[in-house]
Design an enzyme around this catalytic site. Structure first.
Site, mmCIF file in Angstrom:
data_model
loop_
_atom_site.group_PDB
_atom_site.id
_atom_site.type_symbol
_atom_site.label_atom_id
_atom_site.label_comp_id
_atom_site.label_asym_id
_atom_site.label_seq_id
_atom_site.Cartn_x
_atom_site.Cartn_y
_atom_site.Cartn_z
ATOM 1 N N GLU A 125 -11.251 0.102 8.583
ATOM 2 C CA GLU A 125 -10.052 0.835 8.866
ATOM 3 C C GLU A 125 -9.899 2.278 9.431
ATOM 4 O O GLU A 125 -8.831 2.998 8.969
ATOM 5 C CB GLU A 125 -8.519 0.161 7.827
ATOM 6 C CG GLU A 125 -7.552 0.416 9.025
ATOM 7 C CD GLU A 125 -6.063 0.196 8.384
ATOM 8 O OE1 GLU A 125 -5.292 -0.382 8.801
ATOM 9 O OE2 GLU A 125 -5.896 1.360 7.251
ATOM 10 N N GLU A 170 0.439 -0.977 0.057
ATOM 11 C CA GLU A 170 -0.060 -0.038 -0.239
ATOM 12 C C GLU A 170 0.797 1.627 -0.105
ATOM 13 O O GLU A 170 2.296 1.300 0.472
ATOM 14 C CB GLU A 170 -1.067 -0.073 1.227
ATOM 15 C CG GLU A 170 -0.468 0.010 2.638
ATOM 16 C CD GLU A 170 -1.267 -0.021 3.465
ATOM 17 O OE1 GLU A 170 -1.984 1.138 3.378
ATOM 18 O OE2 GLU A 170 -1.393 -1.018 4.600
#
EC number: 5.3.1.22
Length: 257
Positions: free
Chosen positions: A240, A143
């Protein structure tokens, strides 16, 4: 229909980690993710998930000191052997827990003059991890993280993630696309997801700028969720975020979809 997973490292922190699985199920989740599961025995985690009929869709390879302000693990030239040991441990957990994907956090470079060396190290380590997890039938993701929250992070936009995918050319290697981080970097997340959904292995979200639940910042989540649901992306969408208030009260976005 979007499939949402609860990130138990940030949600339901009102109780110890091992108790969060039951709450996730109680509030309607069928899947969970954990940033770093290594503080709990893998067999115990498997049993708790089975008891609550939950699927673990994602966890990270250990990142050493990254969350404490350090450079992390995957991109640091002097930590290659440590990274390989971390991949071995992640593989052990994966063999028991059967996640959909494992995330490799790139890390930071504290000295800009060494940036290219750090990127090359990350590519080598990412290839090592991808090959190890492919044997287990598990995807590898990585990521981009915004450089406001994490100065010096070596990958901070979607285009750079694409360039790494193109360089490594591994069919089981995909992007983890974090809406919070990329929006904070000024990226058009709707455009990117629509254009590259087939190269994304996992999506995570939080509102921006505070990283709270949808509705606490300036992201139009109705539009973002529509973009995801109408794209070719078929994976999980991970909540998240850091709840503003209790986790239970933060879940209004889930009940109003």
């Amino acid at each position: 229909m979007l499939k949402f997973s609860a990130n138990l490292s940030l949600l339901f922190t009102e109780v110890p980690l091992i108790e969060r699985f039951k709450l996730a199920k109680q509030y309607g989740f069928t899947a969970v993710e954990i940033q770093f599961p290594y503080c709990i025995n893998a067999n115990l985690l498997r049993d708790v998930m089975e008891d609550n009929d939950l699927q673990l869709v994602l966890f990270n390879v250990d990142a050493d000191d990254l969350l404490q302000g350090g450079e992390g693990l995957a991109c640091v030239p002097g930590k290659r052997q440590q990274f390989q040991r971390a991949v071995d441990i992640a593989s052990h957990y994966a063999d028991i827990l059967k996640p959909t994907a494992i995330n490799v956090l790139p890390g930071r470079c504290s000295e800009p003059a060494h940036y290219l060396t750090y990127v090359d190290t990350f590519k080598d380590n990412l290839l090592f991890a991808t090959q190890a997890f492919t044997v287990l039938g598990i995807q590898t993701v990585f990521e981009a993280i915004n450089t406001i929250d994490m100065p010096g992070f070596i990958i901070s936009n979607g285009e750079h993630m694409l360039s790494i995918l193109n360089a490594l050319k591994q069919p089981t290697l995909l992007m983890q696309y974090d809406i919070y981080h990329l929006h904070k970097m000024g990226e058009d997340v709707n455009r990117f997801i629509s254009a590259y959904a087939d190269k994304i292995g996992h999506i995570q979200f939080a509102d921006c700028p505070g990283r709270g639940q949808p509705g606490t910042g300036n992201i139009n989540f109705e539009g973002v969720f529509t973009t995801i649901s109408t794209s070719t992306y078929k994976g999980w969408v991970g909540a998240e975020y850091n709840p503003v208030g209790t986790t239970a009260k933060s879940l209004h976005w889930l009940t109003h979809l």
